[in-house]
Design a protein around this motif. Structure first.
Motif, PDB file in Angstrom:
ATOM      1  N   THR A  74       0.859  -1.177   0.000  1.00  0.00           N
ATOM      2  CA  THR A  74       0.000   0.000   0.000  1.00  0.00           C
ATOM      3  C   THR A  74       0.899   1.231   0.000  1.00  0.00           C
ATOM      4  O   THR A  74       2.118   1.134   0.167  1.00  0.00           O
ATOM      5  N   ARG A  75       0.305   2.378  -0.221  1.00  0.00           N
ATOM      6  CA  ARG A  75       1.028   3.640  -0.092  1.00  0.00           C
ATOM      7  C   ARG A  75       0.114   4.624   0.609  1.00  0.00           C
ATOM      8  O   ARG A  75      -1.052   4.795   0.222  1.00  0.00           O
ATOM      9  N   LEU A  76       0.624   5.265   1.654  1.00  0.00           N
ATOM     10  CA  LEU A  76      -0.160   6.249   2.385  1.00  0.00           C
ATOM     11  C   LEU A  76      -0.201   7.561   1.609  1.00  0.00           C
ATOM     12  O   LEU A  76       0.845   8.090   1.218  1.00  0.00           O
ATOM     13  N   ALA A  77      -1.400   8.054   1.378  1.00  0.00           N
ATOM     14  CA  ALA A  77      -1.571   9.330   0.670  1.00  0.00           C
ATOM     15  C   ALA A  77      -2.909   9.919   1.098  1.00  0.00           C
ATOM     16  O   ALA A  77      -3.969   9.375   0.760  1.00  0.00           O
ATOM     17  N   LEU A  78      -2.865  10.982   1.854  1.00  0.00           N
ATOM     18  CA  LEU A  78      -4.104  11.634   2.280  1.00  0.00           C
ATOM     19  C   LEU A  78      -4.841  12.249   1.099  1.00  0.00           C
ATOM     20  O   LEU A  78      -6.066  12.271   1.059  1.00  0.00           O
ATOM     21  N   ASP A  79      -4.084  12.750   0.141  1.00  0.00           N
ATOM     22  CA  ASP A  79      -4.643  13.329  -1.074  1.00  0.00           C
ATOM     23  C   ASP A  79      -3.736  12.902  -2.223  1.00  0.00           C
ATOM     24  O   ASP A  79      -2.641  13.428  -2.378  1.00  0.00           O
ATOM     25  N   PRO A  80      -4.154  11.935  -3.042  1.00  0.00           N
ATOM     26  CA  PRO A  80      -3.247  11.364  -4.046  1.00  0.00           C
ATOM     27  C   PRO A  80      -2.615  12.384  -4.968  1.00  0.00           C
ATOM     28  O   PRO A  80      -1.459  12.211  -5.374  1.00  0.00           O
ATOM     29  N   ALA A 254      -6.556 -10.266  -6.776  1.00  0.00           N
ATOM     30  CA  ALA A 254      -5.590 -11.320  -7.092  1.00  0.00           C
ATOM     31  C   ALA A 254      -4.191 -10.729  -7.046  1.00  0.00           C
ATOM     32  O   ALA A 254      -4.009  -9.514  -7.206  1.00  0.00           O
ATOM     33  N   PRO A 255      -3.174 -11.557  -6.852  1.00  0.00           N
ATOM     34  CA  PRO A 255      -1.801 -11.053  -6.913  1.00  0.00           C
ATOM     35  C   PRO A 255      -1.421 -10.661  -8.337  1.00  0.00           C
ATOM     36  O   PRO A 255      -1.853 -11.304  -9.302  1.00  0.00           O
ATOM     37  N   TRP A 256      -0.619  -9.622  -8.445  1.00  0.00           N
ATOM     38  CA  TRP A 256      -0.145  -9.136  -9.740  1.00  0.00           C
ATOM     39  C   TRP A 256       1.322  -9.510  -9.927  1.00  0.00           C
ATOM     40  O   TRP A 256       2.104  -9.528  -8.967  1.00  0.00           O
ATOM     41  N   ILE A 257       1.680  -9.780 -11.173  1.00  0.00           N
ATOM     42  CA  ILE A 257       3.070  -9.930 -11.594  1.00  0.00           C
ATOM     43  C   ILE A 257       3.290  -8.897 -12.689  1.00  0.00           C
ATOM     44  O   ILE A 257       2.583  -8.904 -13.695  1.00  0.00           O
ATOM     45  N   VAL A 258       4.242  -7.998 -12.501  1.00  0.00           N
ATOM     46  CA  VAL A 258       4.372  -6.854 -13.394  1.00  0.00           C
ATOM     47  C   VAL A 258       5.757  -6.797 -14.023  1.00  0.00           C
ATOM     48  O   VAL A 258       6.744  -7.276 -13.469  1.00  0.00           O
ATOM     49  N   THR A 259       5.789  -6.216 -15.216  1.00  0.00           N
ATOM     50  CA  THR A 259       7.036  -5.812 -15.840  1.00  0.00           C
ATOM     51  C   THR A 259       6.814  -4.410 -16.421  1.00  0.00           C
ATOM     52  O   THR A 259       5.759  -3.811 -16.182  1.00  0.00           O
ATOM     53  N   GLU A 296       8.260   1.821  -6.119  1.00  0.00           N
ATOM     54  CA  GLU A 296       7.491   2.331  -4.988  1.00  0.00           C
ATOM     55  C   GLU A 296       6.008   1.991  -5.098  1.00  0.00           C
ATOM     56  O   GLU A 296       5.343   1.799  -4.081  1.00  0.00           O
ATOM     57  N   HIS A 297       5.481   1.903  -6.312  1.00  0.00           N
ATOM     58  CA  HIS A 297       4.037   1.767  -6.491  1.00  0.00           C
ATOM     59  C   HIS A 297       3.578   0.371  -6.887  1.00  0.00           C
ATOM     60  O   HIS A 297       2.373   0.161  -7.082  1.00  0.00           O
ATOM     61  N   MET A 298       4.485  -0.578  -7.002  1.00  0.00           N
ATOM     62  CA  MET A 298       4.121  -1.931  -7.405  1.00  0.00           C
ATOM     63  C   MET A 298       4.406  -2.927  -6.269  1.00  0.00           C
ATOM     64  O   MET A 298       5.321  -2.711  -5.470  1.00  0.00           O
ATOM     65  N   PRO A 299       3.659  -4.028  -6.205  1.00  0.00           N
ATOM     66  CA  PRO A 299       3.875  -5.029  -5.154  1.00  0.00           C
ATOM     67  C   PRO A 299       5.075  -5.921  -5.487  1.00  0.00           C
ATOM     68  O   PRO A 299       4.938  -7.089  -5.868  1.00  0.00           O
ATOM     69  N   LEU A 300       6.260  -5.354  -5.314  1.00  0.00           N
ATOM     70  CA  LEU A 300       7.518  -6.008  -5.675  1.00  0.00           C
ATOM     71  C   LEU A 300       8.383  -6.214  -4.438  1.00  0.00           C
ATOM     72  O   LEU A 300       8.310  -5.442  -3.474  1.00  0.00           O
ATOM     73  N   ARG A 301       9.239  -7.219  -4.495  1.00  0.00           N
ATOM     74  CA  ARG A 301      10.143  -7.505  -3.386  1.00  0.00           C
ATOM     75  C   ARG A 301      11.333  -6.540  -3.378  1.00  0.00           C
ATOM     76  O   ARG A 301      11.583  -5.831  -4.348  1.00  0.00           O
ATOM     77  N   ARG A 302      12.084  -6.593  -2.273  1.00  0.00           N
ATOM     78  CA  ARG A 302      13.276  -5.760  -2.168  1.00  0.00           C
ATOM     79  C   ARG A 302      14.317  -6.122  -3.217  1.00  0.00           C
ATOM     80  O   ARG A 302      15.142  -5.299  -3.594  1.00  0.00           O
ATOM     81  N   ALA A 303      14.291  -7.361  -3.685  1.00  0.00           N
ATOM     82  CA  ALA A 303      15.234  -7.756  -4.734  1.00  0.00           C
ATOM     83  C   ALA A 303      15.018  -6.955  -6.000  1.00  0.00           C
ATOM     84  O   ALA A 303      15.935  -6.830  -6.821  1.00  0.00           O
TER      85      ALA A 303
END
Length: 534
Positions: A74-80, A254-259, A296-303
């Protein structure tokens, strides 16, 4: 009252699947219960910004599933759309839960973390110790506010016999081109995973006259920003796109896989160079900004967290004995784009993937014991001649622009006798289904696999069933079996016996209220690299 305490049960809601998709913000909090660990520490943590409010305006997401783990985001944003999301420049304590049920009666993992301002208060939790092939539900809490509830799913155990897998793949979602009608449709399906093949954002400023019924800050619009270059500008683009409710709904289910493809950075960029000839020293700064905002905006690992302008994007996922998904990066390592008449166009040294990634791909395909072997990449791999009559006119920004690189991959697949190769791609803003041949000039050449290219979510506007270019594609490329130029995406159902690609298309997306329908179902049988219509 602690919003995650048992006292919250009084407003409990037994959510059906459809109801689950509509729960957001405080409404979702009322449906849940059970304390998190570390509650006293969280109570003492600072609220998200001195002007408190609801910080989960960008929703939640999960991604990169393994048999025992998944990333929740997630990302905290009071006003996107406010600078820095309306947050103060200070860390915020965020608590999280993962449960086996959507009412959180059986919490299996929980904890807390800090949302740091240096990464625009984004949170990536790599949740470990989960059970394979399981649905889980997750949520976050910060400053007394509860996030929407997301649903995710772990991958099957390594080598386990899998009777069926369902996933969707999507790409190309220009915010200014139309509504994300297709994502509302995606959210209605029970998919094991959603694969995004690139162009999640577009780097251009927003036209102030777009009909999305959203008030856009002037700093995001023409003429104030023509192209996005700074880290804050890239963050703004993600915030604008991710504030869309239909996109958020698709992320929750569902989980996402992104490129990535080009527009996450700059149009038609290749390696260290953009198409406008910007000096590589300054372009690499821009690339670093873009890739950091993407992470920062995608559900990605630290790797996958970038180091300067470099990001480890290509990676591999196995789903039991049924499917291997090879996620490609065809931007960071490619050599410069050349015109078709350039003397070096067919130079064997030119590469679309880079030598290391090419070897990784072929080794992974050759060593696979899965029934279906997938190349998830950004463009069409099949040759697409767009010149009517004799001669060839090729798209130089896709695999067609790197013929030696494509030949090495397809020849490597053929020599390794890779079973059931399927390429999935995007970028073209049209649906294209093709047989992949060892030699596209030879009608008798062996087929080594198939390809399903998906259309865009919104880029290109409403579209039509067939346009003039589509008719040329069908006429000049006998290996192409289907073309459509509407917006939408592709649902895939995979069994040991066959692969089915269902092309979902929208009647319109330039106004709200459009609907999607199935345009065609295309099937490939196990051991038969040839597309047929159901």
């Amino acid at each position: 009252m602690d919003p995650l305490s048992p006292g919250a049960r009084s407003a409990g809601i037994v959510a059906t699947r459809r109801r689950f998709l509509t729960l957001t913000g405080a409404a979702a909090a009322l449906a849940l219960n059970t304390d998190l660990l570390g509650i006293e520490e969280a109570r003492a943590a600072p609220r998200p910004g001195r002007s408190s409010g609801y910080p989960f305006t960008l929703g939640v997401s999960s991604g990169d599933p393994l048999p025992d783990a998944v990333v929740i985001w997630t990302r905290l944003a009071l006003d996107p759309l406010a600078p820095f999301g309306g947050m103060d420049y200070e860390p915020v304590r965020v608590r999280w839960q993962v449960a086996e049920d959507e009412r959180f009666r059986k919490v299996v993992r929980s904890g807390s973390t800090r949302a740091e301002p240096e990464v625009t208060h984004a949170v990536h939790v790599d949740v470990r110790g989960l059970r394979p092939s399981r649905d889980y539900f997750y949520r976050f809490e910060a400053g007394g506010e509860i996030s929407p509830v997301g649903r995710t799913r772990t991958a099957p155990p390594a080598g386990a016999h899998l009777r069926r897998m369902k996933f969707a793949f999507v790409s190309c979602q220009s915010w200014t081109s139309g509504f994300y009608t297709a994502y509302a449709d995606v959210a209605g399906y029970d998919n094991d995973v959603i694969v995004h093949l690139g162009d999640y954002i577009y780097e251009f400023g927003v036209r102030p006259d777009v009909a999305r019924n959203v008030e856009i800050p002037s700093r995001l619009t023409f003429p104030n920003v023509v192209e996005t270059r700074t880290l804050d500008q890239y963050r703004d683009q993600y915030a604008l796109f991710m504030a869309d409710p239909d996109l958020q709904a698709a992320h929750r289910v569902a989980p996402w896989i992104v490129t990535i493809d080009d527009h996450e950075v700059a149009e038609n960029w290749a390696g260290m160079f953009d198409e406008d000839g910007e000096p590589w020293e300054t372009f690499m700064i821009r690339r670093a900004n873009a890739l950091r905002a993407h992470w920062e905006h995608m559900p990605l690992r630290r790797a996958q967290r970038p180091v300067g302008p470099d990001m480890q994007i290509y990676r591999r996922f196995d789903f039991g004995d049924l499917l291997r998904l090879n996620v490609m990066d065809t931007r960071q390592y490619r050599t410069r784009i050349l015109e078709q008449d350039d003397p070096g166009f067919e130079d064997p040294a030119r590469t679309f993937t880079g030598a290391k990634q090419e070897a990784w791909l072929l080794d992974g395909l050759g060593g696979s014991r899965r029934r279906w072997n997938v190349i998830a990449q950004q463009n069409s791999m099949a040759r697409l001649d767009s010149l009517p009559g004799p001669g060839l006119r090729l798209g130089i920004d896709r695999w067609d622009g790197y013929p030696a690189s494509r030949d090495r991959v397809l020849t490597g697949v053929y020599e390794r006798e890779v079973r059931n190769l399927v390429s999935i791609g995007g970028d073209a803003h049209r649906s294209i289904a093709s047989d992949l041949k060892l030699d596209f000039d030879d009608p008798a050449s062996p087929r080594v696999g198939v390809e399903f290219t998906g259309t865009s979510i919104s880029s290109g506007g409403d579209g039509v069933d067939l346009d003039a270019a589509a008719r040329v594609t069908l006429a000049e490329n006998p290996h192409v079996k289907y073309v459509n130029v509407q917006r939408g995406y592709v649902n895939c159902t995979v069994t040991p016996r066959e692969w089915e690609s269902e092309y979902r298309v929208a009647d319109f997306i330039t106004d709200p209220g459009g609907t999607l329908s199935t345009r065609i179902r295309l099937v490939v049988e196990d051991g038969q690299p040839q597309i047929r219509t159901v």
